[in-house]
Design an enzyme around this catalytic site. Structure first.
Site, short mmCIF file in Angstrom:
data_model
loop_
_atom_site.label_atom_id
_atom_site.label_comp_id
_atom_site.label_asym_id
_atom_site.label_seq_id
_atom_site.Cartn_x
_atom_site.Cartn_y
_atom_site.Cartn_z
N CYS A 150 0.83 -1.21 0.00
CA CYS A 150 0.00 0.00 0.00
C CYS A 150 0.87 1.26 0.00
O CYS A 150 1.48 1.59 1.02
CB CYS A 150 -0.91 -0.05 1.23
SG CYS A 150 -1.80 1.47 1.59
N CYS A 208 -0.01 4.00 2.50
CA CYS A 208 0.31 3.57 3.86
C CYS A 208 1.68 4.06 4.29
O CYS A 208 1.90 4.36 5.47
CB CYS A 208 0.26 2.05 3.97
SG CYS A 208 -1.39 1.34 3.79
#
Length: 106
Positions: free
Chosen positions: A28, A31
């Protein structure tokens, strides 16, 4: 502080401090940015706020329990109960404002 399915209840839900849990995954991209913001938060609120990280892919039981449907997700806990959450990438100012609210209502 890294947490897992095995120690989530002990480290997060039993914490005497308010807790912010950064739910993330290796793949991700947003993230990574959110994790940096959460790191700043941990430094700024040390001793007043516990900041933890949970790898969603490695800890499916906890991810399912809290119905993590998008990443990154920040979970805010007070007295062992989720009281707020942020899904998706937001500004550090937004995270800080939510953390202030969490701490100020003690």
């Amino acid at each position: 502080l890294d947490v897992s399915d095995a120690d989530f209840a002990e480290r997060v839900e039993a914490s005497s401090l308010p807790v912010v849990v950064d739910v993330w995954a290796e793949w991700c991209q947003p993230c990574q940015t959110m994790s940096a913001y959460v790191g700043f938060l941990a430094q700024e609120y040390e001793g007043r706020l516990l900041v933890a990280a949970l790898d969603a892919d490695e800890n499916l039981q906890t991810s399912e329990r809290f119905q993590i449907l998008g990443l990154p997700t920040l979970l805010f806990f007070k007295n062992g109960v989720e009281v707020d959450r942020i899904v998706g990438l937001v500004s550090f100012a937004e995270i800080k404002a939510r953390a202030e609210s969490l701490i100020s209502n003690l």
